[in-house]
Design a protein around this motif. Structure first.
Motif, mmCIF file in Angstrom:
data_model
loop_
_atom_site.group_PDB
_atom_site.id
_atom_site.type_symbol
_atom_site.label_atom_id
_atom_site.label_comp_id
_atom_site.label_asym_id
_atom_site.label_seq_id
_atom_site.Cartn_x
_atom_site.Cartn_y
_atom_site.Cartn_z
ATOM 1 N N ASP A 338 39.822 76.378 51.695
ATOM 2 C CA ASP A 338 39.417 77.776 51.712
ATOM 3 C C ASP A 338 37.916 77.829 51.448
ATOM 4 O O ASP A 338 37.458 77.569 50.332
ATOM 5 N N SER A 340 35.956 80.169 50.987
ATOM 6 C CA SER A 340 35.526 81.135 49.973
ATOM 7 C C SER A 340 35.621 80.571 48.563
ATOM 8 O O SER A 340 35.124 81.189 47.614
ATOM 9 N N ARG A 341 36.270 79.405 48.405
ATOM 10 C CA ARG A 341 36.391 78.772 47.095
ATOM 11 C C ARG A 341 35.462 77.562 46.950
ATOM 12 O O ARG A 341 35.393 76.953 45.889
ATOM 13 N N CYS A 342 34.745 77.206 48.015
ATOM 14 C CA CYS A 342 33.980 75.961 48.037
ATOM 15 C C CYS A 342 32.499 76.172 47.734
ATOM 16 O O CYS A 342 31.932 77.228 48.016
ATOM 17 N N ARG A 466 33.382 79.877 42.589
ATOM 18 C CA ARG A 466 33.738 78.674 43.359
ATOM 19 C C ARG A 466 34.374 77.624 42.453
ATOM 20 O O ARG A 466 33.831 77.317 41.373
ATOM 21 N N ASP A 467 35.515 77.069 42.882
ATOM 22 C CA ASP A 467 36.177 76.048 42.068
ATOM 23 C C ASP A 467 36.475 74.764 42.831
ATOM 24 O O ASP A 467 37.032 73.822 42.267
ATOM 25 N N TYR A 492 37.480 71.656 37.805
ATOM 26 C CA TYR A 492 37.115 71.897 39.197
ATOM 27 C C TYR A 492 37.801 70.865 40.093
ATOM 28 O O TYR A 492 38.125 69.751 39.664
#
Length: 534
Positions: A338, A340-342, A466-467, A492
């Motif tokens: 995803d 949007s999480r990077c 972001r995780d 993370y």
């Protein structure tokens, strides 16, 4: 005395010599055909004399099919349909999840096959299988006359069709286990009676070139066991059933070790959450032993076991599913992240670190950076990240003249001061050409190996939400490794595209990637990360 036997020291890289062989179940007649489902995480295995198929998972063992046509070897295709060798019917069949059964092969030249025994699927969807006549013998099959006068090895084209004989019809007495090399340039086939393994070059059209004897003399006057099931690991080593357990051969054909098992082993497969559990079907029992290496990237692993970022979850790691040209162990491609999480980190890509004329050029780092093509690969990944809205964070090691505030508690920091390296405003501290920060990027400064220590990196990541952190840069065994370890500790999900990283030498890089990083990060490459963002 250790549990297992290292014929050569390299065997200890594949398995702990004291690793226990655990019995998961017993009381069967003769177990065979193990295969692990990469999504639902269960093992199927057969009991040919008992004419039953069973399933093992962490809740125990239960029957799933009786009668089972005395099935033997099993695998999955790229769509996770089960491919089954049936002794009682002399057919190769495809079983779909909805219960539909499709016959893939039953005859050749108008005559029944002997009894398909073992099967493997190539990445293009072609199916290869062996056809000895064990399934026409009592106990292991249904006793009946043979219609063919030879035992062959066959290929079914990706789109289906009749089986095509790949080898001279009289080359094998009883062809049995078969497997591909990691790059699918070689197909290995063993012969139970001849007690050997042959290797065949796989030609561009899927047929086989001239073969040669890869290993012979798989026999013992004092221990039971014959060549039977066979698998290839991610590093190209061949694991074959043999006297006393499983014999392991290096890619060059040298015997390097033996996995000792209490009963005669008929077949084997890797599975478990990280594909480091080797399951062994051995006469009356099912066993498992932990290994330090996983399987080659079978199509069903790519389809079902590659890392995926599910809603609310982390990318799932399939350790060591492929091998890079430099020997780096990488997870299988095909995972989805995803965007949007990077976030993407480009770390320590500064002139003093990786460029000729830099303060640390004598370490060999410029040469290894070129060998890895790390600058161009990182730049390509950064461009793709920006295009997908993934923030790019440049982490630079910056000191003031004289290194005030940097403790000289380690040779690394002492060397930094002695070399007058990474000083703010100098050429050495500047980012390498092609990896400069552009509008919209973030810059984080540090004075330690880890990108987290004493920096505002986590503040930036928290603010951006972001995780999943993709780490590139220099040096693999220092800054990259420390950053990945600390990131994992902080919660993370760490991704390391190893071809966008470099260090002083290829040996240091591969050691860090294959050992230290495997347990804290998903080791991958730039192409796979770019593809994961869609």
């Amino acid at each position: 005395m250790t549990t297992h036997v290292a014929v050569r020291p390299a065997f200890e890289d594949l398995i702990d010599l004291w690793a226990p062989v655990r019995q998961l179940g017993t009381g069967f007649q003769f177990t065979e055909g193990p295969i692990w489902h990469p999504k639902e995480e269960f093992l199927l295995f057969s009991d040919m004399p008992g004419d039953v198929r069973r399933r093992w998972d962490r809740t125990g063992i239960r029957e799933v099919m009786r009668p089972a046509n005395k099935c033997n070897g099993m695998t999955y295709d790229g769509d996770l349909n089960l491919i089954v060798c049936e002794h009682a019917t002399s057919t190769l069949v495809r079983e779909r999840p909805d219960g539909r059964r499709e016959v893939l092969a039953s005859h050749v030249d108008g005559r029944e096959l002997n009894s398909p025994n073992d099967v493997v699927v190539k990445s293009d969807g072609a199916i290869y299988f062996s056809d000895p006549w064990y399934g026409r013998m009592p106990v292991y099959g249904v006793e009946r006359p043979r219609q063919l006068g030879f035992q062959g090895v066959y290929r079914i084209a990706p789109g289906g069709g009749p089986p095509h004989l790949l080898v001279d019809r009289y080359l094998f007495e009883q062809p049995n286990g078969l497997c591909f090399s990691p790059d699918e340039k070689w197909l290995y086939v063993n012969d139970t009676v001849q007690q050997l393994i042959r290797a065949f070059e796989v030609l561009p059209n899927g047929t086989l070139g001239a073969g040669h004897v890869f290993a012979s003399g798989i026999a013992s006057p004092s221990e039971p066991g014959v060549p039977d099931g066979m698998k290839c690991d991610a590093r190209g080593n061949i694991w074959v059933c043999g006297p006393g357990g499983v014999w392991v051969y290096a890619p060059g054909g040298d015997l390097i070790g033996k996995v000792r098992v209490p009963e005669l082993v008929g077949n084997l497969t890797w599975g478990g959450p990280d594909f480091r559990t080797l399951f062994l079907t051995a006469t009356h029992s099912l066993y498992a032993v932990e290994t330090r290496v996983g399987p080659r990237a079978e199509p069903y692993l790519v389809a079902g076991g590659a890392p995926r970022a599910a809603a609310g979850g982390a990318p799932k790691t399939v350790a060591a599913a492929s091998v890079g040209r430099n020997g780096a162990l990488k997870c299988a491609p095909g995972y989805v992240l995803d965007a949007s999480r990077c976030a993407l980190i480009v770390q320590d890509m500064q002139n003093d670190v990786v460029m000729e004329g830099g303060a640390f050029a004598s370490s060999g780092s410029p040469a290894h950076c070129r060998e890895q093509n790390a600058i161009a690969n990182a730049a390509r990944l950064a461009a793709a990240a920006r295009g997908k809205g993934v923030p790019v964070i440049h982490v630079w090691f910056i000191v003031e003249p004289g290194c005030p505030g940097v403790t000289m508690n380690a040779p690394l920091f002492e060397g930094l001061a002695d070399a007058k390296a990474m000083v703010r405003g100098t050429w050495g501290a500047a980012p390498v050409p092609g990896l400069e920060a552009v509008a919209g990027d973030h810059v984080v400064e540090k004075q330690r190996m880890s990108a987290w220590e004493g920096s505002r990196l986590e503040t930036v990541l928290k603010a951006l939400g972001r995780d999943i952190v993709v780490v590139t840069g220099a040096w693999t065994n220092m800054s990259i490794e420390h950053t990945a370890r600390t990131g994992a500790d902080k919660g993370y999900y760490m991704m390391v595209p190893e071809d966008a990283c470099s260090t002083m030498t290829a040996e240091w890089h591969t050691a860090s990637v294959n050992y230290a990083l495997q347990n804290v990060a998903v080791v991958t490459d730039v192409d796979a990360v770019v593809a994961s963002w869609g």
